[in-house]
Scaffold this motif. Structure first.
Motif, PDB file in Angstrom:
ATOM      1  N   ASP B  65      35.096  49.094  32.067  1.00 36.80           N
ATOM      2  CA  ASP B  65      35.086  48.034  30.739  1.00 36.80           C
ATOM      3  C   ASP B  65      33.655  47.535  30.373  1.00 36.80           C
ATOM      4  N   GLU B  66      32.874  48.779  30.015  1.00 38.84           N
ATOM      5  CA  GLU B  66      31.467  48.364  29.785  1.00 38.84           C
ATOM      6  C   GLU B  66      31.201  48.601  28.334  1.00 38.84           C
ATOM      7  N   PRO B  67      30.781  47.713  27.224  1.00 36.14           N
ATOM      8  CA  PRO B  67      30.488  47.829  25.998  1.00 36.14           C
ATOM      9  C   PRO B  67      29.402  49.094  25.715  1.00 36.14           C
ATOM     10  N   ARG B  68      29.790  49.731  24.657  1.00 34.62           N
ATOM     11  CA  ARG B  68      28.895  50.744  24.313  1.00 34.62           C
ATOM     12  C   ARG B  68      28.547  50.545  22.820  1.00 34.62           C
ATOM     13  N   SER B  70      28.240  50.473  19.336  1.00 37.10           N
ATOM     14  CA  SER B  70      29.203  50.973  18.186  1.00 37.10           C
ATOM     15  C   SER B  70      28.510  51.503  16.960  1.00 37.10           C
TER      16      SER B  70
END
Lengths: 475, 95
Positions: B65-68, B70
């Motif tokens: 659950d790691e943001p990348r 957008s």
């Protein structure tokens, strides 16, 4: 004829993961339109979804908390339909192999416990947001692909109030699990209802209505209450009930038919070939099980047992996990045997102060030791209960100690009979009517006279001593 | 399974395809042939074969659950047939 109400609820819950279900886009609320989007959640050709580990953990947590059987084999399916908020033209959901089935939720409703069955809890993804203008609809895909859980209850609810209590309990548990914001206004928790009536004692279900567009728990209850009346009228007039979807109109307080094209619902579910199957074994379940907190219902029963609290008191305390934890430490630290003494302060005056200050028990700037000290002064009859409440307010305002404030305010309770006798004499002279009433046997008149003495002594008189003295004087 | 015109119309509607009347007959026959061909599979004995929902022998593929990063709204809207501000714009729909 007497009719029985049958209600089932479908709750959609947004999980509070950092990223979306199938891509790394942020789930932050309130970002500029179409800024939390990528080829996966926009459904571009060739992009591949991969499920979020944290979402799966939260889902398992939820399934365990609702006593569901987690299925060993589970998979994602495509639910196909065209709508502008759905860029792929299908929603990734679960059809015949949901994550979990056959659970239950124990709730307290109408003063007694009731077990509500949970049919299934499955995984899916949210759709985008539409804003309707005069000529066009505008689409924001930021919400598209946020992980959702769908919690489907059995039609075990038999009253709109029960539905409300079910939702309150459900929300309470989810807050304990810390897996969602549960904010209906932000849309992180949504609820649809199915409701039908049948003559009491009949087994077969009646024709049901699906209710949508409720945006608060009260809205759910109000819409259901309206439907019970509407359906009763139809059945009593021997008219035919139509199975349909109705929308709650909160302004007018009525439900209205939602017109849909006939036969439009043909979702053609099939397994999503882009996603692998899941085998949910011990190695996935056990670590999650280990992180499950004590749930509200269990906590309530334990508090009642350990601290001899009433169901009412325990229920108030467990409404917030952190407040319950704060209260429990207070009760443990309280030296008195009867924990109800401090529990009454927590649930009464302190909860009132917290509400007034738009805070919670555990966020109040209050040293637990000072609260215990203050209660000690009351228990030893050194200050009156009334004065103590004032001191409590001042403690929260100033952060000063109970002792210092009692001294500053000169609030030591007067139990000295000589000092009180004079005030009592004045009150008796000024209230001839009440004195007469008391002599005529009216108990309330005594309360009134004690009240007057309290007033004249600025709340410092010991009401019990005053009562005894007045009784002596007038007998 | 007999494929009549109504079925073809229904499937065409679900796929949002506009068909001309003369195409209905042709497609009815085509689809009938295709389904007949696929129907040959039912002659196989699959009693001892468990249902397959995925052709690769892999399972439990998950990501952290790691943001990348957008896309920017500009990039996201680059191919949009119609837009307004940073919204996609579509013919008005209210269901």
């Amino acid at each position: 004829m007497i009719y029985e109400t049958v209600i089932g609820l479908e709750v959609h819950l947004q999980l509070n993961t950092k990223t979306k279900a199938f891509c790394g886009c942020s789930t932050d609320f309130g970002k500029p339109p179409n800024s939390n989007v990528c080829p996966v959640c926009l459904g571009f050709p060739g992009s591949l979804p991969v499920y979020n580990r944290q979402a799966l953990n939260s889902a398992i947590k939820l399934a365990l908390a609702f006593n569901c059987r987690i299925q060993e084999h589970t998979k994602f399916d495509r639910k196909n339909y065209f709508y502008p908020d759905l860029p792929k033209n299908y929603q990734i959901s679960q059809y015949d192999l949901p994550l979990s089935r056959n659970g239950y939720l124990d709730i307290f409703t109408n003063g007694s416990p009731k077990r509500i069955g949970i049919t299934r809890i499955h995984l899916e993804e949210d759709a985008g947001k539409l804003i309707h203008e005069d000529a066009v609809s505008l689409v924001d895909f930021n919400r598209t692909g946020i992980p959702l859980m769908e919690i489907v209850s059995e039609p075990d609810l038999s009253h709109p109030q029960e539905a409300f209590d079910y939702l309150t309990n459900l929300k309470n548990i989810i807050e304990y699990l810390d897996i969602s914001d549960c904010d209906m206004e932000k849309g992180s928790l949504r609820c649809d209802a199915n409701i039908s009536l049948r003559p009491a004692g009949v087994k077969e279900l009646g024709v049901k209505t699906e209710l949508k567009n409720m945006n608060s728990f009260k809205g759910v209850k109000d819409a259901l209450t309206f439907e019970v009346e509407r359906q009763t009228k139809i059945l009593e007039a021997k008219e035919t009930m139509v199975q349909e979807t109705r929308l709650w109109d909160v302004e007018q307080g009525i439900t209205v038919t939602m017109r849909t094209k006939e036969g439009a619902k043909d979702y053609r579910y099939f397994p999503d070939p882009d996603l692998t199957v899941f085998v949910i074994g011990k190695e996935l379940i056990e670590p999650v099980k280990a992180t499950l907190p004590e749930l509200p219902y269990d906590k309530m029963q334990r508090l009642m047992k350990t601290y001899a609290l009433t169901e009412y008191d325990a229920k108030i305390l467990v409404a917030s996990k952190k407040d319950a934890e704060f209260a429990e430490v207070c009760m443990q630290e309280y030296p008195g045997k009867d924990k109800k003494e401090i529990a009454n302060w927590l649930i009464g005056p302190l909860m009132a102060e917290a509400n007034l200050r738009k805070e919670q028990l555990h966020t109040l700037k209050l040293d637990r030791k000072e609260l215990i000290n203050l209660i000690g002064f009351v228990q030893r009859q050194e200050i009156s209960h009334l004065s103590a409440k004032t001191v409590l307010t001042q403690m929260l305002d100033t952060g000063k100690s109970a002792q210092a404030l009692i001294k500053e305010g000169n609030l030591e309770q007067i139990s000295n009979t000589d000092a009180l006798a004079q005030v009592i004499e004045t009150v008796i002279n000024e209230n001839a009517k009440s004195v007469g009433d008391f002599k005529a046997g009216k108990v309330n008149a005594l309360m009134y006279l004690v009240g007057q003495v309290m007033k004249k002594s600025s709340g410092k008189a010991n009401p019990k001593v005053v009562g005894d003295l007045i009784k002596q004087r007038l007998s | 399974m007999a494929i009549d015109k109504e079925t073809i119309k229904h499937v065409a509607h679900l796929a949002r395809i506009d068909l001309q009347p003369n195409e209905l007959d042709k497609l009815s026959a085509n689809l009938q042939d295709i389904l007949g061909f696929i129907d040959k599979l039912s002659s196989l004995d699959v009693e001892k074969v468990s249902p397959t929902s995925h052709i690769l022998p892999i399972s439990n593929v998950l990501r952290e659950d790691e943001p990348r990063t957008s896309l920017t709204p500009e990039k996201a809207l680059e191919n949009a047939p119609s837009k307004k501000g940073s919204f996609f714009s579509v013919p008005k729909v209210i269901e």
